[in-house]
Design a protein around this motif. Structure first.
Motif, PDB file in Angstrom:
ATOM      1  N   GLU A  38     -42.097 -38.945 -43.995  1.00  0.00           N
ATOM      2  CA  GLU A  38     -42.685 -39.547 -45.316  1.00  0.00           C
ATOM      3  C   GLU A  38     -42.336 -38.246 -46.603  1.00  0.00           C
ATOM      4  O   GLU A  38     -42.931 -38.397 -47.525  1.00  0.00           O
ATOM      5  CB  GLU A  38     -44.116 -39.341 -45.050  1.00  0.00           C
ATOM      6  N   ASP A  40     -39.174 -36.249 -48.694  1.00  0.00           N
ATOM      7  CA  ASP A  40     -37.599 -36.277 -48.854  1.00  0.00           C
ATOM      8  C   ASP A  40     -37.495 -34.762 -49.413  1.00  0.00           C
ATOM      9  O   ASP A  40     -36.293 -34.416 -48.943  1.00  0.00           O
ATOM     10  CB  ASP A  40     -37.506 -36.833 -50.239  1.00  0.00           C
ATOM     11  N   ILE A  41     -38.374 -34.158 -50.042  1.00  0.00           N
ATOM     12  CA  ILE A  41     -38.105 -32.886 -50.372  1.00  0.00           C
ATOM     13  C   ILE A  41     -39.419 -32.131 -50.110  1.00  0.00           C
ATOM     14  O   ILE A  41     -40.419 -32.341 -50.668  1.00  0.00           O
ATOM     15  CB  ILE A  41     -37.730 -32.421 -51.885  1.00  0.00           C
ATOM     16  N   ALA A  87     -38.286 -38.546 -55.968  1.00  0.00           N
ATOM     17  CA  ALA A  87     -38.395 -38.251 -54.326  1.00  0.00           C
ATOM     18  C   ALA A  87     -39.835 -38.171 -54.113  1.00  0.00           C
ATOM     19  O   ALA A  87     -40.523 -37.793 -54.861  1.00  0.00           O
ATOM     20  CB  ALA A  87     -37.496 -37.029 -54.210  1.00  0.00           C
ATOM     21  N   ARG A  88     -40.007 -38.182 -52.760  1.00  0.00           N
ATOM     22  CA  ARG A  88     -41.444 -37.998 -52.310  1.00  0.00           C
ATOM     23  C   ARG A  88     -41.251 -36.525 -51.959  1.00  0.00           C
ATOM     24  O   ARG A  88     -40.667 -35.860 -51.119  1.00  0.00           O
ATOM     25  CB  ARG A  88     -41.566 -38.574 -50.940  1.00  0.00           C
ATOM     26  N   GLY A 120     -34.067 -34.992 -42.199  1.00  0.00           N
ATOM     27  CA  GLY A 120     -33.494 -35.458 -43.420  1.00  0.00           C
ATOM     28  C   GLY A 120     -34.208 -35.005 -44.651  1.00  0.00           C
ATOM     29  O   GLY A 120     -33.817 -35.346 -45.534  1.00  0.00           O
ATOM     30  N   VAL A 121     -35.035 -34.050 -44.444  1.00  0.00           N
ATOM     31  CA  VAL A 121     -35.770 -33.160 -45.533  1.00  0.00           C
ATOM     32  C   VAL A 121     -34.941 -32.124 -46.256  1.00  0.00           C
ATOM     33  O   VAL A 121     -34.550 -31.302 -45.756  1.00  0.00           O
ATOM     34  CB  VAL A 121     -37.268 -32.829 -45.090  1.00  0.00           C
ATOM     35  N   ARG A 122     -34.830 -32.358 -47.501  1.00  0.00           N
ATOM     36  CA  ARG A 122     -34.163 -31.016 -48.299  1.00  0.00           C
ATOM     37  C   ARG A 122     -35.402 -30.093 -48.200  1.00  0.00           C
ATOM     38  O   ARG A 122     -36.281 -30.482 -49.165  1.00  0.00           O
ATOM     39  CB  ARG A 122     -33.587 -31.410 -49.711  1.00  0.00           C
ATOM     40  N   HIS A 318     -31.276 -36.099 -54.242  1.00  0.00           N
ATOM     41  CA  HIS A 318     -31.739 -37.277 -53.438  1.00  0.00           C
ATOM     42  C   HIS A 318     -31.484 -38.559 -54.150  1.00  0.00           C
ATOM     43  O   HIS A 318     -31.336 -39.541 -53.273  1.00  0.00           O
ATOM     44  CB  HIS A 318     -33.343 -36.875 -53.371  1.00  0.00           C
ATOM     45  N   GLY A 322     -29.285 -39.668 -51.380  1.00  0.00           N
ATOM     46  CA  GLY A 322     -30.274 -40.309 -50.607  1.00  0.00           C
ATOM     47  C   GLY A 322     -30.774 -39.068 -49.634  1.00  0.00           C
ATOM     48  O   GLY A 322     -30.325 -37.974 -49.893  1.00  0.00           O
ATOM     49  N   ARG A 323     -31.626 -39.466 -48.506  1.00  0.00           N
ATOM     50  CA  ARG A 323     -31.924 -38.181 -47.655  1.00  0.00           C
ATOM     51  C   ARG A 323     -30.793 -37.701 -46.860  1.00  0.00           C
ATOM     52  O   ARG A 323     -29.811 -38.398 -47.013  1.00  0.00           O
ATOM     53  CB  ARG A 323     -33.016 -38.897 -46.566  1.00  0.00           C
TER      54      ARG A 323
END
Ligand code: MN
Ligand code: MN
Length: 331
Positions: A38, A40-41, A87-88, A120-122, A318, A322-323
């Motif tokens: 859930e 992204d960063i 981004a989330r 897949g999280v930055r 992102h 994308g992820r």
């Protein structure tokens, strides 16, 4: 938070004043590290200074940067990037670390970032001393060496300290090159200066192809010229930005373990970081904020503000890319 936003937002300062509430990074919601799908960063604290060779205290960095980050608003004033609409973004908390067992600490940080990266999280990390970046690289760059734009008064490519200690905040990037985590030919160090132990201190960095731009050269060239060179060095492959606050002159960032006079201003650092928009960024960090040496929280505010600059770059990455592809890391 208002209902028109798609993604999680920082706590609304019109509802809860900035001095109130629990100080997460950027006043963002905390995310459950078990539900990385859930996010992204992820903003991550790494409260650890077991690699510090002289003036300890960076273990206290994440808490004070969280506190000062309550001053950050939601939209970048120059680039107009609105990271929480792209981004989330969430605070993933701190990596749980013992203060004294260095080798265990390296393994715990590695394991934490491996999970983050595999999801897949930055990651956008706040240290901690600069040794933190080595296990972060082990977690996110294993099997696929990354490029790096590195802001620092120091090259951090020494071999060892105290009769053979190979893991300190003065050695992470030598280890990262040796371990195949960092591509030295796609690495640029900006702002290096100060007296050295030996005239040969930078020989390793130069021999493996790291571009070291000393502060005197930074001062002699335009920011646009420096940025063009830095962008050409890292190219379009996956790249990490590491920001050691001691790249700044101590008058801007006194709260750090290894201050060196003759450094860049906060304005120049912001301009240089901002000029890195558009790279293939897979993560970033701000390290070496040491609250025991700080004055009125100014260095923690610098850390929080540079973290916001980096967050805007990661949110832009992102939105474009994308992820992170989880397959980047070998098992
Ligand atoms: Mn450093
Ligand atoms: Mn440094």
């Amino acid at each position: 938070m208002t209902s028109e936003h798609r993604f999680p937002q920082p706590q609304d300062a019109a509802q809860v004043p900035r001095y109130a509430g629990l100080p997460t990074f950027m006043r963002l919601p905390m995310a459950d590290p078990a539900r990385l799908g859930e996010v992204d960063i992820g903003l991550i604290g790494v409260p650890w200074d077991a690699g510090t060779t002289n003036r300890a205290g960076a273990r206290h960095g994440p808490r004070e940067v969280r506190n000062q980050s309550s001053l950050m608003r939601k939209v970048h004033h120059v680039s107009r990037i609105a990271p929480y609409d792209l981004a989330r973004v969430a605070d993933l908390g701190d990596v749980a670390l013992p203060p004294m067992d260095l080798m265990l600490g390296l393994d715990l940080i590695d394991a934490f970032y491996r999970r983050v990266h595999a999801a897949g999280v930055r990651p956008l990390s706040v240290g901690g001393d600069h040794l933190v970046t080595l296990p972060v690289f082990r977690g996110i760059a294993r099997g696929a060496a990354v490029g790096m734009v590195h802001f620092d008064a120091h090259s951090d490519t020494n071999d060892s300290y105290f009769g053979g200690q190979r893991y300190t905040h003065g050695t992470p990037f030598r280890r990262a090159v040796e371990e195949g985590l960092l591509d030295p030919k796609r690495t640029v160090q900006i702002g290096v200066r100060g007296s050295v132990y030996d005239p040969a201190d930078l020989d390793f960095a130069k021999a493996v192809g790291i571009r070291v731009i000393q502060m005197e050269e930074v001062a002699a060239r335009s920011d646009d010229d420096l940025l063009a060179e830095a962008r050409a060095i890292v190219g379009e492959a996956p790249t990490y930005i590491s920001f050691d606050v001691d790249c700044l002159d101590p008058c801007y960032a006194p709260g750090t373990g290894t201050p060196e006079i003759g450094g860049m201003s906060t304005l120049q650092a912001q301009h240089l970081v901002r000029g890195l928009q558009g790279l293939n960024l897979i993560g970033a960090d701000v390290v070496e904020v040491s609250p025991p040496f700080d004055v009125g929280g100014v260095t923690a505010l610098v850390g929080a503000t540079m973290a916001f600059e980096l967050l805007c770059l990661l949110a832009d990455a992102h939105a474009r890319l994308g992820r992170l592809p989880a397959a980047r890391s070998a098992p």
